[in-house]
Design a protein around this motif. Structure first.
Motif, PDB file in Angstrom:
ATOM      1  N   GLN A  11       0.844  -1.196   0.000  1.00 35.57           N
ATOM      2  CA  GLN A  11       0.000   0.000   0.000  1.00 35.57           C
ATOM      3  C   GLN A  11       0.879   1.246   0.000  1.00 35.57           C
ATOM      4  OE1 GLN A  11      -2.459   0.332   3.468  1.00 35.57           O
ATOM      5  NE2 GLN A  11      -3.750   1.916   2.564  1.00 35.57           N
ATOM      6  N   VAL A  12       1.920   1.242   0.814  1.00 37.77           N
ATOM      7  CA  VAL A  12       2.853   2.370   0.865  1.00 37.77           C
ATOM      8  C   VAL A  12       3.512   2.555  -0.495  1.00 37.77           C
ATOM      9  CG1 VAL A  12       5.092   3.090   1.813  1.00 37.77           C
ATOM     10  CG2 VAL A  12       3.286   2.312   3.332  1.00 37.77           C
ATOM     11  N   CYS A  13       3.891   1.456  -1.114  1.00 39.60           N
ATOM     12  CA  CYS A  13       4.543   1.512  -2.427  1.00 39.60           C
ATOM     13  C   CYS A  13       3.642   2.187  -3.460  1.00 39.60           C
ATOM     14  CB  CYS A  13       4.893   0.101  -2.875  1.00 39.60           C
ATOM     15  SG  CYS A  13       5.618  -0.002  -4.515  1.00 39.60           S
ATOM     16  N   GLN A  14       2.388   1.835  -3.485  1.00 37.17           N
ATOM     17  CA  GLN A  14       1.466   2.432  -4.445  1.00 37.17           C
ATOM     18  C   GLN A  14       1.144   3.873  -4.096  1.00 37.17           C
ATOM     19  OE1 GLN A  14      -1.879  -0.211  -4.432  1.00 37.17           O
ATOM     20  NE2 GLN A  14      -0.768  -1.831  -5.490  1.00 37.17           N
ATOM     21  N   TYR A  15       1.082   4.150  -2.827  1.00 42.95           N
ATOM     22  CA  TYR A  15       0.711   5.470  -2.335  1.00 42.95           C
ATOM     23  C   TYR A  15       1.813   6.494  -2.554  1.00 42.95           C
ATOM     24  CZ  TYR A  15      -1.307   8.703   1.148  1.00 42.95           C
ATOM     25  OH  TYR A  15      -1.844   9.771   1.800  1.00 42.95           O
ATOM     26  N   LEU A  16       3.049   6.056  -2.510  1.00 48.92           N
ATOM     27  CA  LEU A  16       4.179   6.990  -2.561  1.00 48.92           C
ATOM     28  C   LEU A  16       4.849   7.052  -3.928  1.00 48.92           C
ATOM     29  CD1 LEU A  16       5.913   6.494   0.874  1.00 48.92           C
ATOM     30  CD2 LEU A  16       4.456   8.334   0.122  1.00 48.92           C
ATOM     31  N   GLN A  17       4.115   7.401  -4.908  1.00 44.06           N
ATOM     32  CA  GLN A  17       4.714   7.659  -6.202  1.00 44.06           C
ATOM     33  C   GLN A  17       5.490   8.971  -6.101  1.00 44.06           C
ATOM     34  OE1 GLN A  17       4.596   5.313  -8.529  1.00 44.06           O
ATOM     35  NE2 GLN A  17       3.404   4.146  -7.056  1.00 44.06           N
ATOM     36  N   PRO A  18       6.592   9.118  -6.824  1.00 46.42           N
ATOM     37  CA  PRO A  18       7.461  10.295  -6.656  1.00 46.42           C
ATOM     38  C   PRO A  18       6.753  11.650  -6.726  1.00 46.42           C
ATOM     39  CG  PRO A  18       8.506   8.688  -8.074  1.00 46.42           C
ATOM     40  CD  PRO A  18       7.112   8.172  -7.793  1.00 46.42           C
ATOM     41  N   ASN A  19       5.819  11.822  -7.623  1.00 44.20           N
ATOM     42  CA  ASN A  19       5.161  13.126  -7.737  1.00 44.20           C
ATOM     43  C   ASN A  19       4.140  13.351  -6.631  1.00 44.20           C
ATOM     44  OD1 ASN A  19       3.285  11.283  -8.666  1.00 44.20           O
ATOM     45  ND2 ASN A  19       2.639  12.532 -10.395  1.00 44.20           N
ATOM     46  N   PHE A  20       3.752  12.294  -5.923  1.00 48.18           N
ATOM     47  CA  PHE A  20       2.774  12.421  -4.851  1.00 48.18           C
ATOM     48  C   PHE A  20       3.362  13.139  -3.635  1.00 48.18           C
ATOM     49  CE2 PHE A  20       0.616  10.841  -1.042  1.00 48.18           C
ATOM     50  CZ  PHE A  20      -0.674  11.234  -1.336  1.00 48.18           C
ATOM     51  N   THR A  22       5.388  15.570  -3.365  1.00 51.20           N
ATOM     52  CA  THR A  22       5.412  17.030  -3.475  1.00 51.20           C
ATOM     53  C   THR A  22       4.037  17.649  -3.216  1.00 51.20           C
ATOM     54  OG1 THR A  22       5.074  16.913  -5.856  1.00 51.20           O
ATOM     55  CG2 THR A  22       7.358  17.035  -5.073  1.00 51.20           C
ATOM     56  N   LYS A  23       2.982  16.848  -3.325  1.00 52.75           N
ATOM     57  CA  LYS A  23       1.626  17.351  -3.117  1.00 52.75           C
ATOM     58  C   LYS A  23       1.190  17.314  -1.656  1.00 52.75           C
ATOM     59  CE  LYS A  23       0.256  15.932  -7.723  1.00 52.75           C
ATOM     60  NZ  LYS A  23      -0.539  15.008  -8.518  1.00 52.75           N
ATOM     61  N   LEU A  24       1.933  16.594  -0.820  1.00 49.02           N
ATOM     62  CA  LEU A  24       1.568  16.491   0.591  1.00 49.02           C
ATOM     63  C   LEU A  24       1.903  17.773   1.333  1.00 49.02           C
ATOM     64  CD1 LEU A  24       2.948  12.925   1.454  1.00 49.02           C
ATOM     65  CD2 LEU A  24       0.560  13.580   1.145  1.00 49.02           C
ATOM     66  N   ASP A  26       3.266  19.765   4.714  1.00 50.96           N
ATOM     67  CA  ASP A  26       4.398  19.448   5.580  1.00 50.96           C
ATOM     68  C   ASP A  26       3.986  18.478   6.685  1.00 50.96           C
ATOM     69  OD1 ASP A  26       5.889  21.159   4.022  1.00 50.96           O
ATOM     70  OD2 ASP A  26       6.070  22.737   5.547  1.00 50.96           O
ATOM     71  N   ASP A  27       2.845  18.729   7.310  1.00 51.67           N
ATOM     72  CA  ASP A  27       2.372  17.859   8.394  1.00 51.67           C
ATOM     73  C   ASP A  27       2.061  16.452   7.895  1.00 51.67           C
ATOM     74  OD1 ASP A  27       2.652  19.883  10.258  1.00 51.67           O
ATOM     75  OD2 ASP A  27       0.542  20.496  10.145  1.00 51.67           O
ATOM     76  N   GLU A  28       1.448  16.354   6.723  1.00 58.59           N
ATOM     77  CA  GLU A  28       1.141  15.041   6.148  1.00 58.59           C
ATOM     78  C   GLU A  28       2.426  14.286   5.832  1.00 58.59           C
ATOM     79  OE1 GLU A  28      -3.056  15.828   3.778  1.00 58.59           O
ATOM     80  OE2 GLU A  28      -1.172  16.462   2.837  1.00 58.59           O
ATOM     81  N   LEU A  29       3.405  14.991   5.279  1.00 60.74           N
ATOM     82  CA  LEU A  29       4.680  14.368   4.932  1.00 60.74           C
ATOM     83  C   LEU A  29       5.389  13.854   6.186  1.00 60.74           C
ATOM     84  CD1 LEU A  29       6.797  13.729   2.727  1.00 60.74           C
ATOM     85  CD2 LEU A  29       7.760  15.988   3.161  1.00 60.74           C
ATOM     86  N   ILE A  30       5.389  14.644   7.237  1.00 61.45           N
ATOM     87  CA  ILE A  30       6.048  14.243   8.485  1.00 61.45           C
ATOM     88  C   ILE A  30       5.339  13.032   9.098  1.00 61.45           C
ATOM     89  CG2 ILE A  30       6.486  14.944  10.870  1.00 61.45           C
ATOM     90  CD1 ILE A  30       7.064  17.792   9.714  1.00 61.45           C
ATOM     91  N   ILE A  64      12.958  11.166   2.782  1.00 60.99           N
ATOM     92  CA  ILE A  64      14.055  11.944   3.360  1.00 60.99           C
ATOM     93  C   ILE A  64      14.486  13.034   2.394  1.00 60.99           C
ATOM     94  CG2 ILE A  64      16.505  11.849   3.996  1.00 60.99           C
ATOM     95  CD1 ILE A  64      15.898   9.158   5.358  1.00 60.99           C
ATOM     96  N   ALA A  65      14.582  12.689   1.119  1.00 61.92           N
ATOM     97  CA  ALA A  65      14.968  13.685   0.113  1.00 61.92           C
ATOM     98  C   ALA A  65      13.963  14.833   0.060  1.00 61.92           C
ATOM     99  CB  ALA A  65      15.105  13.019  -1.256  1.00 61.92           C
ATOM    100  N   GLU A  66      12.677  14.515   0.125  1.00 59.01           N
ATOM    101  CA  GLU A  66      11.641  15.558   0.087  1.00 59.01           C
ATOM    102  C   GLU A  66      11.664  16.397   1.367  1.00 59.01           C
ATOM    103  OE1 GLU A  66       8.509  17.924  -1.332  1.00 59.01           O
ATOM    104  OE2 GLU A  66       9.909  16.587  -2.363  1.00 59.01           O
ATOM    105  N   ILE A  67      11.866  15.754   2.493  1.00 58.13           N
ATOM    106  CA  ILE A  67      11.942  16.475   3.773  1.00 58.13           C
ATOM    107  C   ILE A  67      13.123  17.430   3.767  1.00 58.13           C
ATOM    108  CG2 ILE A  67      12.486  16.157   6.230  1.00 58.13           C
ATOM    109  CD1 ILE A  67      10.655  13.608   6.058  1.00 58.13           C
ATOM    110  N   ARG A  68      14.254  16.969   3.282  1.00 61.63           N
ATOM    111  CA  ARG A  68      15.441  17.833   3.228  1.00 61.63           C
ATOM    112  C   ARG A  68      15.255  18.950   2.207  1.00 61.63           C
ATOM    113  NH1 ARG A  68      19.785  13.105   4.190  1.00 61.63           N
ATOM    114  NH2 ARG A  68      19.729  13.228   6.446  1.00 61.63           N
ATOM    115  N   ARG A  69      14.587  18.653   1.092  1.00 65.53           N
ATOM    116  CA  ARG A  69      14.334  19.690   0.086  1.00 65.53           C
ATOM    117  C   ARG A  69      13.505  20.819   0.681  1.00 65.53           C
ATOM    118  NH1 ARG A  69      10.696  21.575  -3.186  1.00 65.53           N
ATOM    119  NH2 ARG A  69       9.043  20.135  -2.629  1.00 65.53           N
ATOM    120  N   ARG A  70      12.563  20.460   1.559  1.00 66.62           N
ATOM    121  CA  ARG A  70      11.700  21.459   2.196  1.00 66.62           C
ATOM    122  C   ARG A  70      12.330  22.060   3.464  1.00 66.62           C
ATOM    123  NH1 ARG A  70       5.544  19.047   2.151  1.00 66.62           N
ATOM    124  NH2 ARG A  70       5.607  18.100   0.087  1.00 66.62           N
ATOM    125  N   ASN A  71      13.486  21.555   3.865  1.00 66.91           N
ATOM    126  CA  ASN A  71      14.169  22.007   5.087  1.00 66.91           C
ATOM    127  C   ASN A  71      13.299  21.836   6.329  1.00 66.91           C
ATOM    128  OD1 ASN A  71      16.614  22.799   3.874  1.00 66.91           O
ATOM    129  ND2 ASN A  71      15.633  24.672   3.162  1.00 66.91           N
TER     130      ASN A  71
END
Length: 143
Positions: A11-20, A22-24, A26-30, A64-71
């Protein structure tokens, strides 16, 4: 690995497509990162297929890459520590301080020993030990 955990991995694999990611928000991503990171920790101790471990590792790396990109500051994220040759923390001092607060003395010393396996000069080693010493003295003052 039980079927429930296996289903969650896919489920995580399907849910976490690379472009997805960026749409979350900050709180959702964390929140999602903390769940996936916990899943990664669980998978270290259960029998799982190599492809499933790789899927989770890739998800954690992408997040991690997205979190670091957003600082963003995420307390459960792996700590990146940089200490200058003169023993000055360039990065990671507050994260280490927070991690030390959550560990008992033995776990903290085990954590420090794992860091000290890497080549550090005397000033860098002293900076790390001094940070741990702060925690120990804070604990004794509290008692």
């Amino acid at each position: 690995m039980n079927d429930e955990l296996k289903a969650f991995v896919w489920q995580v694999c399907q849910y976490l497509q690379p472009n997805f990611l960026t749409k979350l928000s900050d709180d959702e991503l964390i929140a999602l990162f903390q769940q996936v990171f916990s899943l990664r920790m669980i998978m270290r101790y259960v029998d799982s297929e190599p492809v499933e471990r790789q899927v989770v590792e890739n998800c954690v790396d992408s997040m991690i890459a997205e979190i670091r990109r957003r600082n963003l500051k995420v307390r459960s994220m792996p700590i990146e520590v940089i200490i200058d040759n003169d023993g000055t923390f360039v990065k990671g001092q507050e994260e280490l301080r927070y991690a030390f607060e959550k560990l008992d003395f033995d776990d903290m010393m085990e954590f420090i020993d794992s860091i000290l396996k890497y080549p550090l000069n005397d000033a860098q080693r002293a900076a790390l030990i001094n940070l741990a010493r702060e925690k120990v003295y804070a604990d004794t003052d509290a008692d």
